[in-house]
Design an enzyme around this catalytic site. Sequence first.
Site, PDB file in Angstrom:
ATOM      1  N   HIS A 259      34.142  44.296  38.183  1.00  8.81           N
ATOM      2  CA  HIS A 259      35.443  44.782  37.687  1.00  8.81           C
ATOM      3  C   HIS A 259      35.523  44.574  36.172  1.00  8.81           C
ATOM      4  CE1 HIS A 259      37.502  45.964  41.355  1.00  8.81           C
ATOM      5  NE2 HIS A 259      36.951  44.924  41.959  1.00  8.81           N
ATOM      6  N   ASP A 322      35.702  39.196  42.643  1.00  6.47           N
ATOM      7  CA  ASP A 322      35.735  40.005  43.864  1.00  6.47           C
ATOM      8  C   ASP A 322      34.887  41.270  43.728  1.00  6.47           C
ATOM      9  OD1 ASP A 322      37.590  40.728  41.874  1.00  6.47           O
ATOM     10  OD2 ASP A 322      38.579  42.103  43.273  1.00  6.47           O
ATOM     11  N   GLU A 323      34.508  41.796  44.860  1.00  5.02           N
ATOM     12  CA  GLU A 323      33.950  43.143  45.000  1.00  5.02           C
ATOM     13  C   GLU A 323      32.752  43.440  44.090  1.00  5.02           C
ATOM     14  OE1 GLU A 323      37.437  45.882  46.759  1.00  5.02           O
ATOM     15  OE2 GLU A 323      37.516  45.674  44.576  1.00  5.02           O
ATOM     16  N   CYS A 324      31.717  42.604  44.152  1.00  5.25           N
ATOM     17  CA  CYS A 324      30.468  42.932  43.462  1.00  5.25           C
ATOM     18  C   CYS A 324      29.582  43.732  44.425  1.00  5.25           C
ATOM     19  CB  CYS A 324      29.752  41.650  43.038  1.00  5.25           C
ATOM     20  SG  CYS A 324      30.426  40.945  41.534  1.00  5.25           S
TER      21      CYS A 324
END
Lengths: 683, 683
Positions: A259, A322-324
């Site tokens: 992100h 988050d969200e790699c």
Amino acid sequence: MLKPGIARILSLLVVAGCILPAGGRLSAQTETLPVMPLPAHVVAGQGQFVIDGSFNLALHGYTEPRLERARTRFLMRLSRETGIPLWREAQFNQAHFIVETGGASKPVQQLGEDESYHLEISSAQVRLTAPNPLGVLHGLQTFLQLVRITPQGFSVPAVTIDDQPRFPWRGLMIDSSRHFMPIPTIERTLDGMEAAKLNVLHWHISDDQGFRAESLKFPLLQKDGSDGLYYTQDQIGEVINYARDRGIRVVPEFDMPCHTQSWLVGYPKLAAGPGPYHIATHMGVHDAAMDPTKESTYKFIDTFIGEMAELFPDTYFHIGGDECNGKEWNSNPQIQSYMHAHGIASNAALQAYFTARVQKLVARHHKIMEGWDEVLQPGTPKDVVIQSWRGQASLAEAARQGNRGILSTGYYIDLNQPAGEHYLVDPLGGDAASLTPEQKKLVLGGEATMWAEYVSPENIDSRIWPRTLAIAERLWSPQDVRDVGSMYKRLAIVAQKLESCGIDPRAETDAMLQRMSGNGDPEALKVLAAVVEPPEGYTRNDHTNFNTFTPLNRLVDAVPPESVTGREFQQLAEAIASGQASQQQWQQARRWLTLWRDNDARLQPLLSKSSITEELIPVSHNLKEVAVIGLQALDALENHGSIAADQRERDLKTVQAAAKQQATLLDAVAPSVELLVQATKSE
Amino acid sequence: MLKPGIARILSLLVVAGCILPAGGRLSAQTETLPVMPLPAHVVAGQGQFVIDGSFNLALHGYTEPRLERARTRFLMRLSRETGIPLWREAQFNQAHFIVETGGASKPVQQLGEDESYHLEISSAQVRLTAPNPLGVLHGLQTFLQLVRITPQGFSVPAVTIDDQPRFPWRGLMIDSSRHFMPIPTIERTLDGMEAAKLNVLHWHISDDQGFRAESLKFPLLQKDGSDGLYYTQDQIGEVINYARDRGIRVVPEFDMPCHTQSWLVGYPKLAAGPGPYHIATHMGVHDAAMDPTKESTYKFIDTFIGEMAELFPDTYFHIGGDECNGKEWNSNPQIQSYMHAHGIASNAALQAYFTARVQKLVARHHKIMEGWDEVLQPGTPKDVVIQSWRGQASLAEAARQGNRGILSTGYYIDLNQPAGEHYLVDPLGGDAASLTPEQKKLVLGGEATMWAEYVSPENIDSRIWPRTLAIAERLWSPQDVRDVGSMYKRLAIVAQKLESCGIDPRAETDAMLQRMSGNGDPEALKVLAAVVEPPEGYTRNDHTNFNTFTPLNRLVDAVPPESVTGREFQQLAEAIASGQASQQQWQQARRWLTLWRDNDARLQPLLSKSSITEELIPVSHNLKEVAVIGLQALDALENHGSIAADQRERDLKTVQAAAKQQATLLDAVAPSVELLVQATKSE
């Protein structure tokens, strides 16, 4: 939307579980106080305290400028609630409201400070006592919520309240990256948070779509990483002061190592990929990631955190995590060989390595790290605070590992769920219910999250409020306060009070509907708008084409996430279907169905005149069809008649089809009409 | 309130008197452009210019930061009008809107600067040219008013406009003394003024009820002379800059030698009376006055004007000069002996002496003096600007004496007159019509005056807007633009556009009605509110008890000065009474009367629950009675029937009684129902 009957609730109180009738007198009205969050302990008094032009408030005991400002703000809001001029200079009035503050709170507000207060209202005077200013702030908000108009004028009921929060971390996350939120929007939201007794603004200030904080050390972060819309350090300081005045901590989040696409535009050397990078305009998970294998990355982060740690005084520092998706790591040979050389077996392990490194940097700058639940790994240091979002289980897991945590699973207010659903999610529910008492203490509270994919400064109020009040109550009030019906009744009343904070989602919606109507009369569009809802989840049908430049000016953007009329009609339909409806309920159901049936003829000629209402042509038509079927079902039910089997079959199909998403909207009435048809007999 | 049909007006244009059909094609729709003020010269084009996400605006020619800010502001407002994100950084878009500025305007905006602009809109592009930034500002506002939604999206019609104002002085006076108006209120009003192409904020900043400007030389002025609510010098500077950005001059008024009670609290030596003085809390004319016979008075004023002349850069300086009752002069022996010794025969002569002295001081500080029409005396210096308020004659008299003047008689927006009445008052009408062309040039324009006896920050928007747009048009547009029907149609459309300036009187009214309803449903109260009006003039029945602490939270404070529904119903009644009503008009009249008849039953149970709605019990009852009579009259008229003579007599009496003021409100429907009854035949 509010029903007149609700006005009566205001009178007397008594909380389930905390009933202590004054003078042994059990009130005939066992309604709860119209307050959110519901106080921990309430005792009803006799009579009421009348507010008139002679009203004044005095600060006794410990004082500080923040308390003076709180007094002024309180008087201004009370003026807005009553129209009575109550200037702070009206010193010739004898104060009948005495605030007694025990002492100071911490110079920088800390997690777990005493927030309790004692509020005693009699017909003659009001006394608010608290150990420190935090409790005073909360007590003043409770008082404001108690103000109502009566035949004797504006007043508050006599009552004694002893109150304190259940959880010390009660937050709201604002995403300023995907759509920039101007300072007045942030400040207005802080006013609402104060009213809701929330005490943490979690500021998601950078993401792929924009880096929104000014860095003096790395100015290309905001210069190349934003469209020019970012917060200067002065503005950030202003927000922090504004929040402190309201008993609210500000925890910044700089999401990393993923992100981070907006960071990489100006500082591509941080990147795992080859670039070049541009500010992301589409939503969803992006590939851009920092390179966790380069020392220069940590040098940058060290300097950056150092700068931000000074700017944001709070003890906690959120690094996201988050969200790699790991794609850039997979395709970078240097990273791959580094992983191989250091025995890092997976991308998760690589991220864990990164997190451990960053945690040390955060600690070096005297902060405690917080991260999304991805950062919870077997070796995560014990002082890292875990924010659960992928399921409530991660919160329990963190506690079992000895990590403190906060819950956001179930509090995603961008998902368009009804308030009642959020309300029943408990930080100590689900997997956490089976924790030991010691482990339960590691659950600090929770946070509502206002992700901003589909939110603009224009409609954010209607996304946050009033539903966040339900979450605020969950985090403040005793665990056994969970009557959804009572919550909704109070929500309607307290929501209205936010208007005096400048938060007025109905006016927001009205303005958007007026725009959609051009110079036409928006009344018929309002009727439609009252009974449609955005679908739950991230299901906007134009998702693939959607980007940060897409106008948020459609009906789906204007209507609140939850249709009040839809919910009230559902209650009518349930009562009718179960044969328990009063005559009044029958009449109301008929009145509404008739309104919806006849609305299409008024609305259709207008819809085709505007490019943003064209998509509503079938939506309005469907509402009419559903209403016609609903009226026929009422006829059949009322006369104990029946509907021809094939007709009934067709009706059900029509209603079910109408319940499907159209123009990114759901008909909030169709399921209830289906219930009515299901209740009819087939011939 | 707006009728759907009005949406269609938006399409094509053509101003009476300025018709130049494009390509020889005379439009079938001879409606005027929905713009206020109406431009001086308009030529219709073909097609429309569509506004989408690729919209961009470029500044060519002369530029300055003010123009950059105007561009940003324009894009933000256009975003609010369309919901399309139009950030200033979207530089990758090719600009289809070119602004060409000839050169700079004066460093301090001067009376009579060129404010003209040329706006050319085709389906392919927009060109706005102006000799200086003032014209650019005006042209941008015209463009914003042209934006409408169509089946093809948001667009503006192709058109060529050549525009310039008729008068160089087009003002709005704000009284910040009687009720303090916070900075955001002032700034929002300046936004509205910019939209209306007004160019003078006349700031009535001191009066008996409060001295609202910070003086560093004489700090007791604001400290003892206000309740703590005053503008700091920084804030005043901020307002002046804000105004300059919008092409608006700021002329301060420090009213003297009377209306000075607040000055005398801190500086009693200035006074003609013995004191002690307190800040006035009641309205009306007070006795307090300065002593015009003491040299120390002029020394004080000299220093004070010197300080204020630096703070307010405008060339003009208003010294008030109105409403001296002379009582303190009469009862002060020293003043009497001074007058005797100097041959000053009357209080008027004494004030003239004072004015002449002060005028020299004003001039000494390089300012031109302005005063209310009392300052016009035989010897008044020729450069003094006279503000006419006691009758239009004073303006003509000033011009005949060689003094310039501006008109406020007829523009007192605190008097609750309908927009149509203000609209027809012309600065060159009345006595001024007979002036010579040279004398007419001395008439500079006019000013709407927002006196604040009955106005609070909460309801000021509904007092100023939208009616001030009608006055703005009078002062800008050609003299022969005076079709009241056209004005009202455009007013409804343009008023709506003020919402994107943050001016939303309807939301203001709604919030107040909600407060009056407690937590009840305000719908029935809204029906009543739509058809009542405050009485014209200063006739509040509680005048004697009224003071600056009286809450302005009654229905009379919430409703707009002019009932739109009342005016529309009057048109219906006139059409029906004259036998020229369409079927649609008959239906609408019946629908409304039925609504009003049935509303009382819904509303009555709520009115007694609140101390601020109790007074409305008879008002709602009367509306019902009037509606019943109206429906009977419609029956009789429709069937060419008649009403029994005695019944008809009773009906007329009832309707006339209902038309009388009650709860400080007038029934805006009763006179029209009387018209209907009058039109029936008697048996």
